[in-house]
Design a protein around this motif. Structure first.
Motif, mmCIF file in Angstrom:
data_model
loop_
_atom_site.group_PDB
_atom_site.id
_atom_site.type_symbol
_atom_site.label_atom_id
_atom_site.label_comp_id
_atom_site.label_asym_id
_atom_site.label_seq_id
_atom_site.Cartn_x
_atom_site.Cartn_y
_atom_site.Cartn_z
ATOM 1 N N SER A 1 2.294 -1.669 -10.219
ATOM 2 C CA SER A 1 1.974 -2.189 -10.805
ATOM 3 C C SER A 1 2.777 -3.740 -10.343
ATOM 4 O O SER A 1 4.080 -3.821 -9.844
ATOM 5 C CB SER A 1 1.675 -2.015 -11.955
ATOM 6 N N GLU B 1 -3.429 3.733 -2.640
ATOM 7 C CA GLU B 1 -3.056 2.388 -3.587
ATOM 8 C C GLU B 1 -2.789 1.369 -3.009
ATOM 9 O O GLU B 1 -1.567 1.618 -2.247
ATOM 10 C CB GLU B 1 -2.373 2.732 -4.322
ATOM 11 N N GLU C 1 0.735 -1.499 -0.045
ATOM 12 C CA GLU C 1 0.006 -0.027 0.082
ATOM 13 C C GLU C 1 0.780 0.844 0.527
ATOM 14 O O GLU C 1 1.921 1.092 0.946
ATOM 15 C CB GLU C 1 -1.297 0.838 1.057
ATOM 16 N N ILE D 1 -1.740 -2.819 -4.196
ATOM 17 C CA ILE D 1 -2.111 -4.454 -5.246
ATOM 18 C C ILE D 1 -1.466 -5.373 -4.009
ATOM 19 O O ILE D 1 -1.325 -5.532 -3.141
ATOM 20 C CB ILE D 1 -0.876 -3.465 -5.632
ATOM 21 N N GLN E 1 -2.398 0.213 -9.911
ATOM 22 C CA GLN E 1 -2.840 0.953 -9.594
ATOM 23 C C GLN E 1 -1.927 2.080 -10.476
ATOM 24 O O GLN E 1 -0.939 1.801 -11.550
ATOM 25 C CB GLN E 1 -2.257 1.231 -8.006
ATOM 26 N N VAL F 1 -6.295 -7.082 -7.273
ATOM 27 C CA VAL F 1 -6.018 -6.374 -7.833
ATOM 28 C C VAL F 1 -4.134 -6.354 -7.905
ATOM 29 O O VAL F 1 -3.600 -5.999 -6.827
ATOM 30 C CB VAL F 1 -6.221 -4.222 -6.745
#
Length: 351
Positions: free
Chosen positions: A165, A129, A119, A131, A161, A158
């Motif tokens: 990534s 953000e 994060e 992932i 972002q 996820v």
């Protein structure tokens, strides 16, 4: 045994200092070196069950745990980040339970899971953000690690972002060891994932000169001498000596944590001179080095190797403070590397 003079540099910071400074920069744009653009604070989120493990970011330990129950934490990692690609390694031993003699049983377990996320929080806007880096369990029919289609929170993973990534790809490697300093080394595996970030971080000072280490009596003696050298500096109140050996790492930390561009900026922000003393303000007292106090034979030292064998430390951590009558111990967790000239130096301070 005499402690020989050594050249020293440090590439890490105390976790408490990292945490405090990350929260203190909320809404503030600090002075920074023009070569680096660090607009976000980064955190690693770890949730695990039925495993002993340690998690490494770019080869350096962030968290170690040696119980089989559920574990959850969130830790700041700016000081361990690198530009572009960052590698996260989950070094683990799955736990099945205990036998009738109360001995730990190792092996695949249907209760096992591991979830690791990254994060980021923007320093000014506070935009977040996140992932999904790892979300996996065992397929008990094949006893193989497999990625979950949905995370442990029953949500889609996820991977992309705006500013970081990952591909979702995991690599599993064998032939490693889990060492916690309280028992023998246990064969382990590495679950490896990588992610990219747009922020530009300073390169680790030790990365280009550290050689691969070999576990020998000579190395074990040198590691002990390294701890003796640092312990002597702290015991004698020689903060000037500590500053000289830590300056490159403190400069790196100041940049990574948006404190400024120099070791002086780090010192002004964190005040490490309050921690590197024989007796701390809260009454904690620097303890004798356990291998000297107990006259432990070299072969019983528990060495933990990191960063593809180029970084090493001794467990349990020898530099520690305790308050008389209390049970809690405070550690300063140094890890070391060796340059091409054969000089052992400090790479970082870790968990």
């Amino acid at each position: 045994m005499k402690t020989k003079p050594m050249a020293w540099i440090v590439g890490g910071v105390l976790l408490l200092a990292v945490t405090l400074m990350i929260w203190n920069v909320k809404g503030t744009q600090m002075a920074r070196a023009s070569d680096y653009v660090i607009d976000r604070n980064y955190y690693i989120i770890i949730q695990s069950n039925s495993a002993w493990f340690n998690v490494m970011v770019n080869g350096i330990n962030t968290q170690m745990y040696s119980r089989a129950d559920t574990f959850s934490t969130s830790l700041p990692i700016n000081h361990l980040m690198q530009s572009d690609i960052n590698r996260v390694t989950y070094n683990f031993v799955p736990i099945q339970g205990r036998d009738d003699k109360d001995q730990t049983l190792f092996g695949p377990n249907k209760e096992f899971f591991i979830h690791i996320a990254i994060e980021s929080v923007h320093l000014e806007t506070r935009a977040r953000e996140r992932i999904t880096l790892v979300d996996a369990r065992y397929d008990m029919e094949t006893e193989q690690i497999m990625s979950n289609e949905k995370t442990i929170f029953d949500m889609e993973p996820v991977y992309q972002q705006a500013h970081m990534s990952t591909t979702g790809e995991l690599r599993l490697k064998s032939g490693f060891e889990f060492v916690d300093g309280h028992g023998p080394a246990i064969p382990s595996q590495h679950l490896i994932a990588e992610f990219r970030t747009t922020d530009r971080f300073p390169r680790f000072h030790w990365l280009d000169e550290a050689v691969v280490l070999e576990d020998t009596p000579k190395l074990r003696r040198e590691v002990r001498d390294a701890y003796r050298y640092i312990h002597k500096l702290i015991e004698s109140g020689d903060f000037g000596g500590m500053r000289r050996i830590m300056e490159p790492g403190w400069k790196n930390a100041a940049i990574s944590l948006n404190m400024g561009n120099s070791a002086d900026d780090f010192i002004r922000s964190v005040e490490p001179y309050k921690g590197y003393v024989k007796r701390r303000e809260d009454g904690r007292i620097l303890q004798p080095l356990h291998f000297d106090h107990l006259e432990t034979p070299l072969e019983l030292d528990h060495l933990q190797f990191m960063a593809d064998g180029r970084v090493v430390r001794l467990l349990p951590n020898p530099i520690q403070w305790e308050r008389p009558g209390a049970t809690h111990t405070t550690f300063s967790r140094f890890v070391f590397y060796m340059n091409e000239e054969g000089v052992l130096m400090v790479a970082a301070i870790v968990l």
